[in-house]
Design a protein around this motif. Structure first.
Motif, PDB file in Angstrom:
ATOM      1  N   SER A  96       0.823  -1.219   0.000  1.00  0.00           N
ATOM      2  CA  SER A  96       0.000   0.000   0.000  1.00  0.00           C
ATOM      3  C   SER A  96       0.854   1.264   0.000  1.00  0.00           C
ATOM      4  O   SER A  96       0.417   2.301  -0.479  1.00  0.00           O
ATOM      5  CB  SER A  96      -0.967  -0.002   1.185  1.00  0.00           C
ATOM      6  N   LEU A  97       2.079   1.182   0.530  1.00  0.00           N
ATOM      7  CA  LEU A  97       2.978   2.334   0.538  1.00  0.00           C
ATOM      8  C   LEU A  97       3.867   2.400  -0.698  1.00  0.00           C
ATOM      9  O   LEU A  97       4.657   3.316  -0.853  1.00  0.00           O
ATOM     10  CB  LEU A  97       3.862   2.296   1.797  1.00  0.00           C
ATOM     11  N   GLY A  98       3.743   1.391  -1.557  1.00  0.00           N
ATOM     12  CA  GLY A  98       4.552   1.373  -2.767  1.00  0.00           C
ATOM     13  C   GLY A  98       5.986   0.940  -2.536  1.00  0.00           C
ATOM     14  O   GLY A  98       6.860   1.195  -3.370  1.00  0.00           O
ATOM     15  N   ILE A  99       6.244   0.304  -1.403  1.00  0.00           N
ATOM     16  CA  ILE A  99       7.601  -0.185  -1.110  1.00  0.00           C
ATOM     17  C   ILE A  99       7.788  -1.495  -1.869  1.00  0.00           C
ATOM     18  O   ILE A  99       7.014  -2.431  -1.702  1.00  0.00           O
ATOM     19  CB  ILE A  99       7.793  -0.401   0.405  1.00  0.00           C
ATOM     20  N   PRO A 100       8.812  -1.574  -2.706  1.00  0.00           N
ATOM     21  CA  PRO A 100       9.021  -2.805  -3.477  1.00  0.00           C
ATOM     22  C   PRO A 100       9.332  -3.991  -2.566  1.00  0.00           C
ATOM     23  O   PRO A 100      10.047  -3.850  -1.575  1.00  0.00           O
ATOM     24  CB  PRO A 100      10.210  -2.493  -4.381  1.00  0.00           C
ATOM     25  N   LEU A 101       8.788  -5.144  -2.914  1.00  0.00           N
ATOM     26  CA  LEU A 101       9.051  -6.362  -2.169  1.00  0.00           C
ATOM     27  C   LEU A 101      10.229  -7.074  -2.814  1.00  0.00           C
ATOM     28  O   LEU A 101      10.187  -7.407  -3.995  1.00  0.00           O
ATOM     29  CB  LEU A 101       7.816  -7.276  -2.174  1.00  0.00           C
ATOM     30  N   THR A 102      11.270  -7.270  -2.047  1.00  0.00           N
ATOM     31  CA  THR A 102      12.447  -7.948  -2.575  1.00  0.00           C
ATOM     32  C   THR A 102      12.202  -9.455  -2.587  1.00  0.00           C
ATOM     33  O   THR A 102      11.311  -9.957  -1.892  1.00  0.00           O
ATOM     34  CB  THR A 102      13.682  -7.649  -1.705  1.00  0.00           C
ATOM     35  N   GLU A 103      13.004 -10.162  -3.355  1.00  0.00           N
ATOM     36  CA  GLU A 103      12.883 -11.618  -3.404  1.00  0.00           C
ATOM     37  C   GLU A 103      13.257 -12.243  -2.065  1.00  0.00           C
ATOM     38  O   GLU A 103      12.768 -13.321  -1.726  1.00  0.00           O
ATOM     39  CB  GLU A 103      13.771 -12.189  -4.505  1.00  0.00           C
ATOM     40  N   GLU A 104      14.095 -11.583  -1.293  1.00  0.00           N
ATOM     41  CA  GLU A 104      14.547 -12.120  -0.018  1.00  0.00           C
ATOM     42  C   GLU A 104      13.525 -11.939   1.099  1.00  0.00           C
ATOM     43  O   GLU A 104      13.551 -12.663   2.093  1.00  0.00           O
ATOM     44  CB  GLU A 104      15.855 -11.447   0.429  1.00  0.00           C
TER      45      GLU A 104
END
Length: 85
Positions: free
Chosen positions: A64-72
């Protein structure tokens, strides 16, 4: 309902995880399973949630905050002692 839900997934089998006290009640699960069994375009398979409610809330907050989700990130969340995964 199952056609709307099923149309969002390409595979023939859709995994369904229940999270929360209402959804995990035997009554609700039974009624949901009955609804999903009508029509045979997809097969629905019950499975335990991949993350704890707190981890799920964190992932939703990131999105919702637009923070990218890393693969880790998912692996790191599963390694946390409070995860219970």
């Amino acid at each position: 309902m199952q056609q709307v839900l099923g149309s969002r997934f390409k595979g023939e089998t859709v995994s369904v995880a229940a999270a929360g006290s209402v959804v995990n009640s035997s009554y609700f699960k039974q009624k949901l399973a009955e609804k999903l069994s009508v029509g045979n375009r997809k097969t629905y398979r019950w499975q335990p949630p991949a993350f704890s409610p707190a981890a799920g809330a964190l992932l939703m907050g990131y999105r919702s905050l637009g923070i990218p989700l890393t693969e880790e990130l998912p692996d790191n969340l599963r390694r946390h002692p409070a995860c219970g995964c």
